[in-house]
Enzyme design. Structure first.
Site, PDB file in Angstrom:
ATOM      1  N   LYS A  22       9.917 -10.063  -6.333  1.00  0.00           N
ATOM      2  CA  LYS A  22      10.620  -9.517  -7.493  1.00  0.00           C
ATOM      3  C   LYS A  22      12.037 -10.084  -7.578  1.00  0.00           C
ATOM      4  O   LYS A  22      12.469 -10.545  -8.634  1.00  0.00           O
ATOM      5  CB  LYS A  22      10.668  -7.986  -7.364  1.00  0.00           C
ATOM      6  CG  LYS A  22      10.886  -7.261  -8.653  1.00  0.00           C
ATOM      7  CD  LYS A  22      10.880  -5.748  -8.436  1.00  0.00           C
ATOM      8  CE  LYS A  22       9.469  -5.201  -8.261  1.00  0.00           C
ATOM      9  NZ  LYS A  22       9.470  -3.792  -7.819  1.00  0.00           N
ATOM     10  N   ARG A  91      14.931  -0.871  -6.323  1.00  0.00           N
ATOM     11  CA  ARG A  91      13.530  -1.290  -6.375  1.00  0.00           C
ATOM     12  C   ARG A  91      13.145  -2.058  -5.126  1.00  0.00           C
ATOM     13  O   ARG A  91      13.848  -2.946  -4.698  1.00  0.00           O
ATOM     14  CB  ARG A  91      13.317  -2.206  -7.593  1.00  0.00           C
ATOM     15  CG  ARG A  91      14.066  -1.763  -8.818  1.00  0.00           C
ATOM     16  CD  ARG A  91      14.109  -2.816  -9.907  1.00  0.00           C
ATOM     17  NE  ARG A  91      12.803  -3.162 -10.435  1.00  0.00           N
ATOM     18  CZ  ARG A  91      12.621  -4.118 -11.341  1.00  0.00           C
ATOM     19  NH1 ARG A  91      13.651  -4.837 -11.779  1.00  0.00           N
ATOM     20  NH2 ARG A  91      11.414  -4.375 -11.798  1.00  0.00           N
ATOM     21  N   GLY A 100       1.788   1.014  -1.860  1.00  0.00           N
ATOM     22  CA  GLY A 100       1.893   1.659  -0.557  1.00  0.00           C
ATOM     23  C   GLY A 100       3.333   1.685  -0.082  1.00  0.00           C
ATOM     24  O   GLY A 100       3.685   2.384   0.862  1.00  0.00           O
ATOM     25  N   MET A 102       7.602   2.101  -1.060  1.00  0.00           N
ATOM     26  CA  MET A 102       8.342   3.089  -1.829  1.00  0.00           C
ATOM     27  C   MET A 102       8.397   2.727  -3.304  1.00  0.00           C
ATOM     28  O   MET A 102       8.557   1.568  -3.666  1.00  0.00           O
ATOM     29  CB  MET A 102       9.768   3.205  -1.311  1.00  0.00           C
ATOM     30  CG  MET A 102      10.421   4.468  -1.828  1.00  0.00           C
ATOM     31  SD  MET A 102      12.196   4.432  -1.672  1.00  0.00           S
ATOM     32  CE  MET A 102      12.624   3.519  -3.133  1.00  0.00           C
ATOM     33  N   ARG A 335       6.273 -12.447 -12.982  1.00  0.00           N
ATOM     34  CA  ARG A 335       5.603 -13.169 -11.903  1.00  0.00           C
ATOM     35  C   ARG A 335       4.420 -13.900 -12.512  1.00  0.00           C
ATOM     36  O   ARG A 335       3.980 -13.580 -13.622  1.00  0.00           O
ATOM     37  CB  ARG A 335       5.147 -12.204 -10.803  1.00  0.00           C
ATOM     38  CG  ARG A 335       4.075 -11.275 -11.299  1.00  0.00           C
ATOM     39  CD  ARG A 335       3.791 -10.165 -10.322  1.00  0.00           C
ATOM     40  NE  ARG A 335       3.216  -9.083 -11.107  1.00  0.00           N
ATOM     41  CZ  ARG A 335       3.110  -7.840 -10.722  1.00  0.00           C
ATOM     42  NH1 ARG A 335       3.572  -7.487  -9.549  1.00  0.00           N
ATOM     43  NH2 ARG A 335       2.571  -6.940 -11.493  1.00  0.00           N
ATOM     44  N   HIS A 451     -17.799  -1.229   6.927  1.00  0.00           N
ATOM     45  CA  HIS A 451     -19.131  -1.711   7.318  1.00  0.00           C
ATOM     46  C   HIS A 451     -19.955  -2.080   6.093  1.00  0.00           C
ATOM     47  O   HIS A 451     -20.531  -3.161   6.010  1.00  0.00           O
ATOM     48  CB  HIS A 451     -19.837  -0.632   8.143  1.00  0.00           C
ATOM     49  CG  HIS A 451     -21.259  -0.975   8.504  1.00  0.00           C
ATOM     50  ND1 HIS A 451     -22.331  -0.571   7.739  1.00  0.00           N
ATOM     51  CD2 HIS A 451     -21.761  -1.702   9.517  1.00  0.00           C
ATOM     52  CE1 HIS A 451     -23.443  -1.029   8.289  1.00  0.00           C
ATOM     53  NE2 HIS A 451     -23.132  -1.719   9.372  1.00  0.00           N
ATOM     54  N   SER A 785     -24.306 -33.515  13.183  1.00  0.00           N
ATOM     55  CA  SER A 785     -24.225 -32.458  12.188  1.00  0.00           C
ATOM     56  C   SER A 785     -23.816 -31.180  12.923  1.00  0.00           C
ATOM     57  O   SER A 785     -24.510 -30.746  13.845  1.00  0.00           O
ATOM     58  CB  SER A 785     -25.574 -32.270  11.496  1.00  0.00           C
ATOM     59  OG  SER A 785     -25.488 -31.195  10.587  1.00  0.00           O
ATOM     60  N   CYS A 853     -23.759 -28.201   8.768  1.00  0.00           N
ATOM     61  CA  CYS A 853     -24.908 -27.608   8.086  1.00  0.00           C
ATOM     62  C   CYS A 853     -24.987 -26.098   8.313  1.00  0.00           C
ATOM     63  O   CYS A 853     -25.970 -25.468   7.978  1.00  0.00           O
ATOM     64  CB  CYS A 853     -26.198 -28.290   8.499  1.00  0.00           C
ATOM     65  SG  CYS A 853     -26.586 -28.124  10.245  1.00  0.00           S
ATOM     66  N   TYR A 873     -19.599 -34.908   4.992  1.00  0.00           N
ATOM     67  CA  TYR A 873     -20.261 -34.038   4.019  1.00  0.00           C
ATOM     68  C   TYR A 873     -20.361 -32.607   4.534  1.00  0.00           C
ATOM     69  O   TYR A 873     -20.238 -32.353   5.737  1.00  0.00           O
ATOM     70  CB  TYR A 873     -21.669 -34.558   3.671  1.00  0.00           C
ATOM     71  CG  TYR A 873     -22.668 -34.477   4.804  1.00  0.00           C
ATOM     72  CD1 TYR A 873     -23.413 -33.322   5.012  1.00  0.00           C
ATOM     73  CD2 TYR A 873     -22.865 -35.554   5.661  1.00  0.00           C
ATOM     74  CE1 TYR A 873     -24.310 -33.233   6.066  1.00  0.00           C
ATOM     75  CE2 TYR A 873     -23.764 -35.474   6.701  1.00  0.00           C
ATOM     76  CZ  TYR A 873     -24.489 -34.316   6.903  1.00  0.00           C
ATOM     77  OH  TYR A 873     -25.365 -34.224   7.938  1.00  0.00           O
TER      78      TYR A 873
HETATM   79  P1  ADP Z   1       6.890  -1.826  -9.488  1.00  0.00           P
HETATM   80  O1  ADP Z   1       7.049  -2.814  -8.411  1.00  0.00           O
HETATM   81  O2  ADP Z   1       6.053  -0.667  -9.136  1.00  0.00           O
HETATM   82  O3  ADP Z   1       6.506  -2.478 -10.791  1.00  0.00           O
HETATM   83  P2  ADP Z   1       9.579  -1.787 -10.460  1.00  0.00           P
HETATM   84  O4  ADP Z   1      10.680  -1.931  -9.498  1.00  0.00           O
HETATM   85  O5  ADP Z   1       9.214  -3.008 -11.203  1.00  0.00           O
HETATM   86  O6  ADP Z   1       8.329  -1.199  -9.712  1.00  0.00           O
HETATM   87  O7  ADP Z   1      10.033  -0.661 -11.444  1.00  0.00           O
HETATM   88  C1  ADP Z   1       9.260   0.355 -11.985  1.00  0.00           C
HETATM   89  C2  ADP Z   1       9.527   0.472 -13.473  1.00  0.00           C
HETATM   90  O8  ADP Z   1      10.906   0.694 -13.741  1.00  0.00           O
HETATM   91  C3  ADP Z   1       9.169  -0.777 -14.218  1.00  0.00           C
HETATM   92  O9  ADP Z   1       8.590  -0.434 -15.438  1.00  0.00           O
HETATM   93  C4  ADP Z   1      10.483  -1.459 -14.431  1.00  0.00           C
HETATM   94  O10 ADP Z   1      10.469  -2.280 -15.550  1.00  0.00           O
HETATM   95  C5  ADP Z   1      11.417  -0.276 -14.614  1.00  0.00           C
HETATM   96  N1  ADP Z   1      12.780  -0.604 -14.229  1.00  0.00           N
HETATM   97  C6  ADP Z   1      13.184  -1.050 -13.046  1.00  0.00           C
HETATM   98  N2  ADP Z   1      14.505  -1.288 -13.025  1.00  0.00           N
HETATM   99  C7  ADP Z   1      14.945  -0.970 -14.244  1.00  0.00           C
HETATM  100  C8  ADP Z   1      16.231  -1.002 -14.858  1.00  0.00           C
HETATM  101  N3  ADP Z   1      17.305  -1.447 -14.204  1.00  0.00           N
HETATM  102  N4  ADP Z   1      16.337  -0.613 -16.132  1.00  0.00           N
HETATM  103  C9  ADP Z   1      15.236  -0.186 -16.797  1.00  0.00           C
HETATM  104  N5  ADP Z   1      14.013  -0.115 -16.290  1.00  0.00           N
HETATM  105  C10 ADP Z   1      13.857  -0.517 -15.016  1.00  0.00           C
HETATM  106 MG    MG Z   2       7.378  -3.782 -11.756  1.00  0.00          MG
END
Ligand code: ADP
Ligand code: MG
Ligand code: MG
Length: 904
Positions: A22, A91, A100, A102, A335, A451, A785, A853, A873
């Site tokens: 990110k 974030r 998983g 935060m 991304r 499994h 082989s 093979c 091959y």
């Molecule tokens: P995730 O990895 O779960 O997508 P994000 O960090 O991207 O979490 O953020 C969750 C939501 O909050 C997303 O919709 C993101 O666009 C929004 N968001 C994050 N930072 C800001 C910000 N500075 N202003 C407005 N919206 C934000």
């Molecule tokens: Mg996001």
């Protein structure tokens, strides 16, 4: 002193290790001049330091202050300023996107003291209270660990009390009350007040993100996805922009192309007057980008420009998160986006046509796994369907069948001709019979390495696992999914790719891509009918597969035991047969001929028995060699222990005992029993088989060689071009091969007389000893082989049939194995022996032909390994041939120095 904090204008997309995905992409967008709110990233180094010492490095606090001031200066707002406060989001962002961890906290910096300033600056008091309740809710759950349900319950109660349908209907007073309630919840749950100091909020949130890297949930996820525990996460601090400022604001997600079908043109969801994850959380129904264009053409245009810029820059499909604040567009994340297999092929080819990437790069961007997903039968897109529930798509395919809750029923119904879906809480090795009988497998527990998942993938059976809503009551004989109650015999349908489970039968159609690979482009286009998207997909697959053929160095052969298999493989592009297992020609009726060979007490008897087999074997080989006319065809001499062709010891003992009891002993059965006893082996896999058998049972290998030679000679006289190769299994020493070779040459000379027949004689390398003494073995061999199945068994000391069901699931869970070594070659161990074998062999015979093979010959990752080792091959099952062709092409362009190397 190490540096931990980087402003967005200091980084770039290639710094994912340091800044996380990110952070790296936010920096990249900033550098491109796209509208990203100012912010900074605290690096993964800081997280690793946090893991080592248990606290955020003290210098981070100082660096955060500096970076924060840059943000404040850029915006002319300060954190904690009661008149016009800066708010930020905190974030998480690891190198690989990771549920998983935060969740993000928005609106950090909002307190009782700053709230009036925010309301005044925005001219909107309701907005300020809405932001505040969101902060307490997110901060409370993710940083302070308060049960999220308490907040949602309070929110729902407030909505109900106000007679409001959704959160947007709550007025200022209602939101103010809600904030009070939320604060009470925090005090009650944590014994302290919600933090009133903005900087304290920020520091606590940062520490919480680092701490969330090591939670059980995150560790579990990383184990399953094979992500290293030592990577650490970065933290991004971003100035807030507000989509919850009324009707001219909103938030959305968008893809530069449709990630489901690959159709060109942007695709996305938009939600007015909303913040953060409201869009994906489904709090209200979203609008399309077309709706956005109607409402706010200027923002829509800005969004389209930004997306085009991103796609040009990344040269790939991008997904983005954006927010519109009072008519102004902001980008919050991008991304290179995930996509379906069909979209991957279509997009790769479209980008070539648009001049953004080369065909080599396009080839690098699709995979054999994606191609094989396209080969499975699929649910008819036009068919009606009722979604019952959803689990984890563990083994692709489309399965329709009646429910069976236990193995007995599954086996019985399958025997009666029914298609069965085995439905279990989870599976164990005891369920194997039912799993084999089933068309599809559904479990309520477990993930992709459970499994059920491992075994189903191994068998190529469609499976959905971990469908948690499915409650199975075996005693009552029923399955409950929500309100729906199903019974054994009721029909359900599974989509093993998406994990969807449907009530009733959904129509299945042949995949047009499967038609294409089997019968050619016209047939594929024909199967696509008038669905233009599917026709385009078929063309895209054709282009990339043809390109792979033009680039690959590895040839692709097939493992085919019969002429039919060989023809099927040839139609799919196989360039010969790499393994014909002759033992499959001795099953059924012909068993009794082998029985006679085993029971023979003297040479004459044995010769007679072998002579009876000769015409049968000759016909087998004639048919095979006709199907592979002009192509190399490797025929393996008999490999398994002879007693595999005899009756089972227990069955036979019972039969003999019963006959004796009735006073009517059967002399044939008694002789047979004696032979079975004599040949009984504790560990047949390591016993009298392969070359050992050939050297022990006189005339056996000679018979097979004679049959091959006579068949080939007859074909050649008829103007054909048969190219048999004789392969000796389980060779461990050069001397073994020397002895067999002498016999082969004697028989060839005898059969051919003056007509020369050029039949290469080589051996399988499937014992560590053969690999380690390859230089000597090569002196006797025209080709090698690698039999990587047995080589894996003998290197690990695993008996595949015994270990896969017994403890592989445990080994995969606890990380001893990351993938089954029978699925993907164990490059470090087994692969090292392959390398030693190739190098050893070629050290004495530089041009020695080397192939593989084992089933690994059709596995994408293994194929790249075989390319790198320098094999000539790979040989795989007929159905995998197109996958192997594609991966062999990819291996060539992805190899170090290959043309697509840089984009890999
Ligand atoms: P995730 O990895 O779960 O997508 P994000 O960090 O991207 O979490 O953020 C969750 C939501 O909050 C997303 O919709 C993101 O666009 C929004 N968001 C994050 N930072 C800001 C910000 N500075 N202003 C407005 N919206 C934000
Ligand atoms: Mg996001
Ligand atoms: Mg999230």
């Amino acid at each position: 002193m190490p540096r931990y904090v980087y402003r967005f204008d200091e980084g770039g997309k290639d710094q994912k290790d340091l800044l996380g995905g990110k952070g790296a992409n936010l920096a990249e967008m900033t550098r491109l001049g796209l509208p990203v709110p100012p912010g900074f990233t605290i690096s993964t180094d800081a997280c690793r330091e946090f893991m080592r010492t248990g606290r955020v490095p003290p210098s981070v606090r100082v660096e955060v202050t500096t970076a924060l001031r840059d943000v404040e200066d850029a915006l002319g707002r300060r954190l904690g300023d009661p008149d016009d406060p800066l708010l930020v989001s905190v974030r998480s962002g690891a190198k690989f996107s990771m549920p998983g961890m935060m969740d993000t906290v928005l609106n950090v910096g909002l307190t009782d003291a700053t709230l009036p300033g925010l309301a005044a600056a925005a001219g909107d008091e309701r907005f300020a209270w809405d932001s505040y309740r969101r902060l307490i809710q997110m901060f409370g759950t993710t940083v302070l660990g308060v049960d999220a349900g308490r907040f949602t319950a309070a929110l729902e109660a407030a909505e109900a009390a106000a007679g409001a349908g959704t959160d947007v209907d709550l007025d200022t007073a209602a939101l103010r009350d809600l904030v009070a309630t939320f604060r009470d919840i925090v005090r009650d749950a944590t014994g302290r007040d919600f933090p009133r100091d903005p900087r304290e909020q920020l520091d606590l949130a940062i520490a919480a993100v680092f701490g969330s890297w090591d939670t059980e949930r995150a560790r579990l996820y990383r184990r399953r996805e094979r992500i290293g525990h030592d990577l650490g996460t970065a933290v991004n601090v971003v100035a807030m922009v507000f989509g919850n400022l009324g009707d001219d604001s909103g938030t959305g997600v968008a893809f530069t192309r449709d990630p489901a079908t690959g159709r060109p043109g942007a695709y996305g969801d938009y939600l007015p007057d909303a913040q953060g994850e409201d869009v994906v959380a489904g709090v209200r129904n979203t609008l399309t980008l077309d709706d956005l264009r109607e409402r706010d053409p200027a923002s829509h245009r800005a969004l389209e420009t930004a997306m085009r810029r991103l796609e040009t820059h990344y040269r790939d499909l991008c997904d983005i998160e954006f927010t519109i604040e009072r008519g102004r567009l902001w980008l919050l994340q991008t991304r290179v986006g995930k996509r379906t297999a069909a979209a991957a092929f279509r997009i790769a080819v479209a980008l070539v046509d648009e001049g953004l990437i080369t065909t080599d790069e396009a080839l690098a961007r699709v995979s054999g796994d994606q191609l094989s997903a396209l080969l499975f039968g699929q649910f008819d897109p036009a068919a009606a369907r009722a979604l019952l529930t959803r689990g984890v798509g563990a083994s692709p395919g489309a399965a329709v069948g009646e429910i069976a809750l236990d193995d007995d029923r599954a086996v019985a119904r399958a025997d009666a001709g029914a298609d069965v879906i085995l439905v279990r809480r989870e599976t164990t090795p005891d369920d194997l019979a039912g799993m084999i009988a089933a068309t599809g497998i559904l479990t309520a527990r477990g993930g992709k390495t459970s499994h059920a998942a491992v075994v189903a993938r191994g068998m190529g059976t469609c499976a959905v696992v971990g469908a948690e809503q499915v409650e199975i009551d075996t005693a009552a004989g029923q399955v409950r999914v929500g309100d729906r109650v199903l019974h054994p015999g009721d029909v359900i349908s599974l989509d093993g790719a998406t994990g969807e489970v449907f009530d009733g039968a959904v129509a299945v159609v042949d995949s047009p891509v499967a038609r294409y690979v089997a019968d050619g482009l016209d047939a594929g286009l024909d199967a696509a009918g008038d669905d233009a998207a599917i026709a385009e997909l078929v063309r895209a697959v054709h282009r990339l597969l043809t390109h792979a053929d033009s680039r690959r160095r590895l040839r692709v052969r097939a493992n085919a035991d019969t002429a039919d298999d060989a023809a099927r493989a040839r139609a799919r592009g196989a360039q010969g047969v790499g393994l014909c297992r002759t033992e499959h020609q001795f099953l059924g009726e012909r068993r009794r001929h082998l029985e006679r060979v085993v029971l023979a007490t003297d040479d004459a008897e044995r010769t007679a028995a072998l002579d009876a087999l000769l015409p049968l074997q000759r016909a087998d080989f004639a048919a095979l060699l006709e199907a592979t006319d002009g192509q190399p065809t490797t025929i393996r001499l008999l490999d398994p222990p002879l007693h595999e062709f005899l009756p089972d010891l227990t069955d036979l003992s019972v039969r003999v005992a019963l006959a004796a009891e009735r006073g009517r002993p059967d002399p044939h059965d008694e002789r047979l029993l004696a032979a079975v006893r004599r040949m009984h082996e504790t560990n047949p896999m390591l016993g009298l088989r392969g070359v050992r058998l050939g050297l022990t049972v006189p005339g056996l290998f000679a018979l097979q060689v004679r049959a091959v030679a006579e068949a080939a000679l007859a074909l050649r006289r008829a103007g054909r071009d048969p190219r048999p190769e004789i392969m000796v299994p389980l060779v461990g020493s050069a001397r073994e091969l020397h002895l067999v070779r002498a016999e082969v040459e004697r028989v060839l000379a005898e059969v051919c007389g003056p007509e020369r027949l050029d039949v290469p004689v080589g051996c399988m390398i499937e014992l560590p000893r053969a690999a380690l003494t390859a230089a000597r073995v090569a002196g006797e061999a025209d080709f090698f082989s690698f039999g990587t199945n047995d080589l894996t068994q003998t290197t690990w000391g695993f008996s595949r049939d015994d270990v896969e069901g017994a403890f592989f699931a445990t080994y995969l869970d606890n990380g001893v194995l990351t993938v089954s070594p029978f699925e993907t070659i164990d490059a470090d161990g087994v692969g090292a022996l392959v390398r030693a074998g190739v190098d050893g062999g070629r050290s004495v015979k530089p041009g020695l032909s080397c192939g593989v093979c084992g089933e690994h010959g059709g596995d994408p990752e293994s194929i790249r390994f075989f390319h790198d080792v320098g094999l000539d091959y790979v040989s795989c099952s007929p159905f995998r041939v197109p996958v192997a062709r594609l991966e062999a092409g990819r291996a060539a362009v992805l190899a170090p120095g290959g043309d697509a190397d840089a984009t890999a």
